[in-house]
Design an enzyme around this catalytic site. Structure first.
Site, PDB file in Angstrom:
ATOM      1  CB  ILE A 129      -1.029   0.000   1.161  1.00 52.75           C
ATOM      2  CG1 ILE A 129      -0.351  -0.116   2.531  1.00 52.75           C
ATOM      3  CG2 ILE A 129      -2.020  -1.123   0.975  1.00 52.75           C
ATOM      4  CD1 ILE A 129      -1.334   0.001   3.709  1.00 52.75           C
ATOM      5  N   GLY A 130       2.119   1.092  -0.357  1.00 50.69           N
ATOM      6  CA  GLY A 130       3.018   2.233  -0.412  1.00 50.69           C
ATOM      7  C   GLY A 130       4.033   2.198   0.712  1.00 50.69           C
ATOM      8  NE  ARG A 133      16.444  -8.991  12.666  1.00 52.90           N
ATOM      9  CZ  ARG A 133      17.120 -10.114  12.433  1.00 52.90           C
ATOM     10  NH1 ARG A 133      17.282 -10.551  11.216  1.00 52.90           N
ATOM     11  NH2 ARG A 133      17.601 -10.802  13.442  1.00 52.90           N
ATOM     12  CG  LEU A 157      12.242  -6.424   7.939  1.00 53.08           C
ATOM     13  CD1 LEU A 157      10.914  -6.836   7.311  1.00 53.08           C
ATOM     14  CD2 LEU A 157      13.229  -7.589   7.916  1.00 53.08           C
ATOM     15  CG  ASN A 158      14.486  -0.406   3.604  1.00 52.62           C
ATOM     16  OD1 ASN A 158      14.956   0.695   3.911  1.00 52.62           O
ATOM     17  ND2 ASN A 158      14.435  -0.823   2.350  1.00 52.62           N
ATOM     18  CE  LYS A 199      16.164   6.310   0.509  1.00 56.12           C
ATOM     19  NZ  LYS A 199      17.054   6.146  -0.663  1.00 56.12           N
ATOM     20  CB  THR A 200      10.914   1.572   3.452  1.00 61.51           C
ATOM     21  OG1 THR A 200      11.475   0.397   4.039  1.00 61.51           O
ATOM     22  CG2 THR A 200      11.338   1.663   1.997  1.00 61.51           C
ATOM     23  CD  GLU A 226      -1.741   0.248  11.776  1.00 60.67           C
ATOM     24  OE1 GLU A 226      -1.286  -0.892  11.970  1.00 60.67           O
ATOM     25  OE2 GLU A 226      -2.951   0.488  11.731  1.00 60.67           O
TER      26      GLU A 226
HETATM   27 MO1  MOS Z   1      -4.427  -0.093   8.774  1.00 62.20          MO
HETATM   28  S1  MOS Z   1      -5.739   1.243   9.664  1.00 62.20           S
HETATM   29  O1  MOS Z   1      -4.919  -1.576   9.455  1.00 62.20           O
HETATM   30  O2  MOS Z   1      -4.572  -0.039   7.105  1.00 62.20           O
END
Ligand code: MOS
Length: 743
Positions: free
Chosen positions: A471-472, A632, A634-635, A637-638, A709
């Site tokens: 999702i990006g 951990r 994983l990346n 930067k992201t 999140e």
């Molecule tokens: Mo998230 S609010 O579970 O896409």
């Protein structure tokens, strides 16, 4: 071996995204594609008395107008409309009947040869209503709200309030130092950049390929099979790229139903893209009222926490999340009491939005903790440290890991917290008042069963596939990194397939659970590939790995290597050639057994600086340090981008975001991003992200917890607390706009 896991690898799909090569749901084309435009309800409740499409049908290029009166057959049971993440109740059925349940409800679809023609003709559909009285104001329904029940087993209290502990709220009145306050959060919308869109390809014989903007292709596929009584093989759902989800795409959105309806009615390919205004009708974070009561000893030990929440839901489904339990979870406190009431409103059902419930509950709790610190004349960070808990207080379990102390320490050091003058209005920068505030964040470390397929070719290339979305967040990239390390290949030799319902099983991408789930899934399947390679290597004449067991070998630098003696190695290509195989294919499921003995959470400490123009009340968030413990990483930067994005969302929540309704009409009045304010570049200044070390061998084999999140949780409270420190004025009503500061 780890060459890639943890590194700041740039997005493997970054080039495709910036050059436009990456296609989104509304961008797939085919010959004869028709376009649907949605007509929506102007009233919030009642019935459609008459719907007249004759004028629309006369427009040249219009192919059809679908309404509840002429639509193709759809399922008639609630079960058929229940998607994987549907709450209890009776799901909304687009174009099903004449009932109006919320303003903005789709009531007709105009299908035309061009999108512009469809949109124009949609304006010509005449509708008469039998309107009924509606209520969309949470404050008006507050007294009519019903309480959610508390289950007897605390582990079952996933979304319902946990059991009271100790003496509940009875100790509150006797507490030496008390704070009680009511905190208000308005309806907010996700506003992903990509519009809700579906392009349905009519493949002939009733077979469909559906490009949909969704966080879960298999969820949409199952849902469409239910709604239209289709066989699984007849509908394939794809979503190779998603322009932001944040929860808005967890449940199938109504445009996919409309697009499939039209494709079946016309037996041709159809695209439906919602307008930004139409996107506001469905999917939002509900408004909520929260009362927090905190009682403490004179030296700052919490002894009572009371948390009451009232949230809104629709008339037809009961949407709620764990709004109250976070309070008692976070801090050591012997007595706690939770109540959550749900109010029915004539709105669409709310849905998950980035860290649902933690974002809002922790805003209230961490604002209240700041107010308690003021009442105690104690540094707010010191109060958190005095109440620090190494156990999940609700279920009385230890954590598999909790490095929150390190977050507090490293965050405070990076921010310079010790230089804070505790007195409100004591710090200045020219005409601006300077305020420093802090808060704690918490989220769950979730994971869910998932399947991953790996096809390793004799030329040393691996294709890794799973039906998950990206999702990006960077899922393509972390999957590539993990697979490259697990298979001992360079990054360039790994390609990823995802976002396709025909690929191996995946849950929806949400809850920050995909990074943990899919990375461990790749590890499992890579293990099976390695075993297969070892079997082949052993068959080679004078094999250097003749007596090696699967546990004793690793894949490194395109070779199968003995971990005990690195000189004993066989190249992947040689093993496959000798074995006469040109591909190894393995697909494995991974599940995450949990004996329930430990709690799994991520944590954070957020420090915010605001500058407030003393005369105008203009607020700027000039600096945020967010120190995160999430297992951990994983990346680098992201993951950092995810936390930064979360902080930006927190700035929006604190200062800007608010969905405004005119309750007389039950209609959203600012359904556009000119009037619904999200932070822009000018609102975002310095954001520093720190990841503290948090090894966790228990949560899952790779120790991954997810970061999508946690970045938003606590951020709005840290900013609200900083505004109090700057101005001496406490605003308990989000967003904190300058008019509220002046009142
Ligand atoms: Mo998230 S609010 O579970 O896409």
């Amino acid at each position: 071996m780890q060459n890639y896991i943890g590194t700041a690898t740039s997005r493997v799909d970054g080039r495709a995204k910036v050059t436009g090569a990456a296609k989104y749901a509304g961008e797939f084309n085919t010959n004869g594609l028709a376009y649907g435009s949605v007509v929506t309800s102007r009233i919030a409740k009642g019935r459609i008395a008459r719907i007249d499409a004759s004028e629309a049908l006369r427009v040249q290029g219009v192919l059809d107008v679908l309404t509840h009166e002429n639509r193709p057959r759809m399922a008639g049971t609630d079960d058929a409309y229940k998607d994987d993440v549907a709450p209890e109740g009776s799901p909304f059925r687009p174009l099903y009947d004449d009932m109006i349940r919320f303003s903005g409800q789709p009531i007709a679809l105009v299908v035309a040869q061009e999108a512009e023609i469809a949109r124009f003709a949609a304006s010509l559909v005449r509708v008469e209503y039998d309107a009924e009285a509606h209520v969309t104001d949470l404050y008006r329904q507050r007294d009519a709200a019903f309480a959610l029940e508390t289950p007897a087993n605390p582990i079952e209290a996933m979304f319902t309030p946990p059991r009271a502990r100790g003496a509940g709220e009875k100790t509150f009145a006797a507490a030496k130092v008390r704070h009680e306050g009511e905190y208000h959060v308005p309806i907010e919308h996700h506003n992903p950049m990509e519009m809700y869109a579906s392009t349905v390809m009519w493949d002939g014989d009733g077979k469909l390929t559906v490009y949909d903007k969704t966080q879960g292709v298999q969820n949409v596929q199952r849902y469409l099979c239910g709604v239209f009584d289709l066989k699984p093989d007849d509908v394939r759902v794809m979503s190779p790229f998603v322009g932001g989800g944040f929860g808005s795409g967890l449940r199938p959105q109504f445009q996919v139903v409309l697009a499939v309806l039209a494709a079946r009615a016309l037996e041709r390919s159809v695209r439906v893209v919602l307008t930004r205004q139409q996107m506001y009708a469905l999917g939002y974070r509900p408004a909520m009222i929260q009362r927090i009561g905190l009682g403490a000893t004179a030296d700052g030990m919490l002894d009572t926490i009371a948390h009451e929440a009232v949230t809104g839901t629709s008339q037809y489904e009961n949407f709620y999340r764990q709004e109250t339990g976070w309070s008692g979870l976070l801090y050591k406190c012997a007595n706690a009491k939770y109540t959550h009431k749900l109010a029915r409103l004539d709105l669409a059902t709310p849905c998950d939005m980035r860290a649902p419930s933690a974002t809002t509950a922790v805003y209230a709790l961490e604002s209240a903790m700041d107010e308690l610190a003021v009442a105690l004349a104690l540094d707010p960070l010191e109060l958190r440290l005095r109440c620090y808990s190494d156990r999940d207080q609700n279920t009385d379990r230890p954590y598999s890991s909790k490095s929150l102390r390190d977050c507090y320490r490293q965050g405070a050091d990076a921010f310079g917290w010790h230089k804070r003058n505790p007195e409100p209005r004591s710090m200045r920068d020219g005409s601006e008042l300077v305020g420093w505030g802090m808060a704690t964040g918490i989220w769950e470390a979730l994971q869910a069963p998932i399947a991953v397929r790996i096809v390793l070719s004799a030329n040393g290339h691996a294709e890794v596939s799973c039906a998950t979305s990206d999702i990006g967040t960077g899922t393509y990239t972390i999957m590539t990194q993990v697979a490259a390390d697990m298979l001992g290949l360079p990054l360039e030799s790994v390609s990823i397939k995802l976002g396709d319902s025909t690929l191996p099983q995946s849950p929806v991408e949400g809850g920050s659970w995909i990074a943990a789930s899919v990375s461990n899934g790749i590890a499992t399947t890579s293990g099976a590939v390695r075993e297969e390679l070892l079997r082949l290597a052993k068959q080679m004449p004078n094999s250097p790995l003749a007596d090696a067991t699967p546990d004793e070998v690793a894949l490194v630098d395109s070779k199968l290597v003995s971990k005990r003696d690195q000189s004993r190695a066989v190249s992947i290509v040689d093993a496959m050639r000798h074995g006469g195989v040109d591909r190894i294919e393995q697909e494995k499921s991974t599940s995450f057994p949990d004996d329930g003995s430990h709690a799994h959470n991520t944590h954070s400490a957020i420090f915010a600086e605001v500058k407030v123009d003393e005369e105008l009340g203009v607020i700027r968030v000039t600096r945020v340090v967010n120190a995160v413990a999430a297992g951990r990483i994983l990346n680098a930067k992201t993951a950092r981008s995810q936390i930064m994005g979360g902080v930006v969302w927190g700035i929006g929540m604190a200062l800007h975001e608010e969905t405004l309704l005119d309750h007389r009409f039950g209609r959203i009045m600012n359904a556009n991003i000119a009037e619904y304010h999200v932070p822009v570049n000018a609102d975002v200044h310095d954001i520093e992200v720190i990841f503290v070390d948090e090894p966790d061998a228990m949560v899952n084999p790779l120790g991954v917890k997810g970061v999508g999140e946690i970045g938003i949780v606590g951020t709005a409270a840290a900013i609200a607390n900083a505004i109090y420190h700057a101005t001496g004025k406490r605003v308990r009503d989000l967003p904190i706009t300058l008019d509220k500061l002046q009142r």
